[in-house]
Design a protein around this motif. Structure first.
Motif, PDB file in Angstrom:
ATOM      1  N   GLN A 179       0.861  -1.179   0.000  1.00 48.77           N
ATOM      2  CA  GLN A 179       0.000   0.000   0.000  1.00 48.77           C
ATOM      3  C   GLN A 179       0.894   1.224   0.000  1.00 48.77           C
ATOM      4  N   GLY A 180       0.927   1.924  -1.144  1.00 46.64           N
ATOM      5  CA  GLY A 180       1.851   3.032  -1.302  1.00 46.64           C
ATOM      6  C   GLY A 180       3.280   2.508  -1.319  1.00 46.64           C
ATOM      7  N   ASP A 181       4.134   3.084  -0.502  1.00 44.11           N
ATOM      8  CA  ASP A 181       5.534   2.654  -0.423  1.00 44.11           C
ATOM      9  C   ASP A 181       5.773   1.649   0.695  1.00 44.11           C
ATOM     10  N   ALA A 182       4.718   1.228   1.366  1.00 43.50           N
ATOM     11  CA  ALA A 182       4.885   0.366   2.542  1.00 43.50           C
ATOM     12  C   ALA A 182       4.251  -1.001   2.319  1.00 43.50           C
ATOM     13  N   LEU A 183       4.775  -1.993   3.024  1.00 45.87           N
ATOM     14  CA  LEU A 183       4.145  -3.299   3.105  1.00 45.87           C
ATOM     15  C   LEU A 183       3.314  -3.340   4.381  1.00 45.87           C
ATOM     16  N   LYS A 184       2.122  -3.932   4.283  1.00 51.37           N
ATOM     17  CA  LYS A 184       1.233  -4.043   5.431  1.00 51.37           C
ATOM     18  C   LYS A 184       0.806  -5.504   5.599  1.00 51.37           C
ATOM     19  N   LEU A 185       0.361  -5.821   6.796  1.00 48.30           N
ATOM     20  CA  LEU A 185      -0.135  -7.153   7.125  1.00 48.30           C
ATOM     21  C   LEU A 185      -1.617  -7.273   6.808  1.00 48.30           C
TER      22      LEU A 185
END
Length: 287
Positions: A179-185
């Motif tokens: 999501q965007g520049d980040a990884l999420k759980l």
């Protein structure tokens, strides 16, 4: 979901459901839920997808105590047409798929003991309900779960359940999302685990690879420890699209002609977010 033959316990209905018997939970059992909930809810801030947190809110799962499945189902039905039904434990594959295909999520009714705070082998109500149910309030993910159940019923007649089980494992249970520049759980096995909530995003040990349906179906997985590879989807919409648009029959035939991949394998064609050191797995093997 189960991957071996199991016998329906006495007292379970033909579809393996049992009463939740919410009124029989003890004060200590409700307190265990609250301990787990408070610890995970705090840990997941900024780490889990917003859709999960939204689900906790709209389903009123932030209230103290073990949720009552009847009340939870009523709120879920209003959002996405899903229900939560109690089962005595793991259920046969076809029973599991039939429930999902009909928008029923099966959940164990027992909760872990204090000595099992950080790990237990068989999923309990905290894993099943806290981990899985919030995202069933999201219409896109709810549709994916139904599509998976329908695909499971088809796979059951093609001898391909083991391959399809890997899709469930690496998305529903242990999936990451960009999501965007980040990884999420978002995978339930991660978000319900205090240790893996940190490990999956922060530890240098595991691989983090872009989602590829065929590649994922060739990849073994670990059931007894943290994962050595995680797969990253681009969005729930893309995951649903690939699931409903793919003709799985020829895909199963292709996969059957190729060797399984070890859990730590990286292929030249993989989209790599992180090349893991595999230090955690190596240390466990040498101990």
């Amino acid at each position: 979901m189960a991957t071996e033959t199991i016998i329906r316990p006495e007292g379970a209905a033909q579809d393996w459901t049992i009463p939740q018997d919410w009124n029989t939970y003890t004060r200590d059992e409700h307190a265990m839920w609250d301990t787990l909930f408070e610890r995970q809810a705090q840990m997941l801030q900024g780490r889990v997808v917003q859709e999960f947190l939204d689900g906790l809110d709209v389903l009123r799962m932030t209230r103290p105590g073990i949720p009552d499945f009847a009340e939870l189902s009523e709120r879920l039905m209003e959002r996405t047409g899903w229900q939560v039904v109690a089962v005595p434990g793991l259920v046969p594959d076809r029973v599991f798929f039939e429930h999902l295909a009909n928008r029923r999520f099966v959940a164990g009714r027992f909760i872990r003991k204090p000595e099992q705070l950080d790990y237990l082998q068989e999923p309990d109500i905290f894993h099943d309900v806290f981990g899985h149910v919030p995202l069933l309030a999201n219409p896109v993910f709810a549709d994916y779960m139904q599509a998976y159940g329908e695909g499971g019923l088809r796979a059951d007649g093609m001898g391909a359940i083991d391959n399809l089980a890997r899709l469930y494992w690496y998305t529903v249970e242990f999936g990451l999302i960009r999501q965007g520049d980040a990884l999420k759980l978002y995978g339930a096995g991660i978000v319900s685990s205090y240790g893996e909530s940190v490990f999956a995003l922060d530890d240098p040990s595991p691989n983090r690879l872009g989602f590829d349906l065929k590649r994922l179906m060739r990849t073994r997985y670990r059931i007894d420890d943290y994962q050595q590879s995680y797969f990253v989807i681009d969005s729930f919409e893309d995951l649903l699209r690939q699931t409903v648009e793919t003709d799985f029959a020829p895909l199963y035939r292709e996969v059957a002609q190729e060797p399984d991949l070890d859990v730590a394998t990286i292929l030249p064609e993989d989209r790599i977010y992180t090349t893991g050191t595999q230090a955690y797995a190596a240390a466990k093997e040498s101990s």
